[in-house]
Design a protein around this motif. Structure first.
Motif, short mmCIF file in Angstrom:
data_model
loop_
_atom_site.label_atom_id
_atom_site.label_comp_id
_atom_site.label_asym_id
_atom_site.label_seq_id
_atom_site.Cartn_x
_atom_site.Cartn_y
_atom_site.Cartn_z
N CYS A 175 -11.03 -2.55 28.26
CA CYS A 175 -11.76 -2.71 27.00
C CYS A 175 -10.81 -2.96 25.83
O CYS A 175 -11.23 -3.43 24.78
CB CYS A 175 -12.61 -1.47 26.71
SG CYS A 175 -13.88 -1.19 27.95
N ASN A 176 -9.53 -2.64 26.01
CA ASN A 176 -8.53 -2.82 24.95
C ASN A 176 -7.98 -4.23 24.91
O ASN A 176 -7.09 -4.52 24.12
CB ASN A 176 -7.39 -1.81 25.13
CG ASN A 176 -7.85 -0.39 24.99
OD1 ASN A 176 -8.75 -0.10 24.22
ND2 ASN A 176 -7.25 0.50 25.74
N ASP A 184 -10.46 3.10 33.85
CA ASP A 184 -11.83 2.63 33.62
C ASP A 184 -12.01 2.02 32.24
O ASP A 184 -12.80 1.10 32.05
CB ASP A 184 -12.84 3.78 33.80
CG ASP A 184 -13.01 4.19 35.25
OD1 ASP A 184 -12.57 3.43 36.16
OD2 ASP A 184 -13.57 5.28 35.50
N THR A 185 -11.28 2.54 31.24
CA THR A 185 -11.47 2.09 29.87
C THR A 185 -10.40 1.11 29.39
O THR A 185 -10.62 0.40 28.41
CB THR A 185 -11.52 3.28 28.89
OG1 THR A 185 -10.28 4.01 28.99
CG2 THR A 185 -12.68 4.20 29.22
N LYS A 243 -8.58 -8.34 32.96
CA LYS A 243 -8.85 -7.27 33.92
C LYS A 243 -8.42 -7.62 35.33
O LYS A 243 -7.62 -6.94 35.92
CB LYS A 243 -10.33 -6.91 33.93
CG LYS A 243 -10.68 -6.04 35.14
CD LYS A 243 -11.56 -4.91 34.86
CE LYS A 243 -11.93 -4.08 36.07
NZ LYS A 243 -10.87 -3.50 36.84
#
Length: 115
Positions: free
Chosen positions: A48-49, A44-45, A53
């Motif tokens: 963000c890095n 899920d995270t 996606k």
């Protein structure tokens, strides 16, 4: 001029065949449900890095959750460049780096069976 080490490219003659990570141990015994929770939190995270996606993170998740033969096909089709053959470090064709923890790639040796 910098390091002699360079990022692998799809043109490298020795395209790595992927494999599961070597056996590893979680810092404390963990249940399958707890492992699933931390895996879901990572996926899920992770986008963000950085990276892409839809194309790459989704392909890496599918590969991480698949049998090795299918995982290899997913990686090849997505154009993922594998630095570590256990998928812990990969790149996309634009050079973005993707780091995967072992817990999303295999189960620890101290996994507790759920009741």
């Amino acid at each position: 001029m910098g390091s002699n080490e360079s990022k692998p490219t799809k043109d490298d003659e020795n395209v790595k065949k992927i494999r599961k990570p070597k056996p590893w141990k979680h810092c404390e015994p963990i249940t399958r449900a707890q492992l699933a929770k931390i895996r879901d939190e990572f996926w899920d995270t992770a986008p963000c890095n950085g990276g892409r996606k839809a194309e790459i993170w989704d392909a890496l998740r599918a590969a991480a959750e698949a049998e090795l033969i299918l995982a290899q096909a997913i990686i090849d089709i997505a154009g993922v460049i594998v630095q570590n053959d256990d998928l812990t470090i990969c790149y996309d064709e634009r050079g973005a780096k993707y780091e995967l923890p072992k817990y999303v790639l295999s189960e620890p040796i101290n996994l507790i069976k759920d009741n």
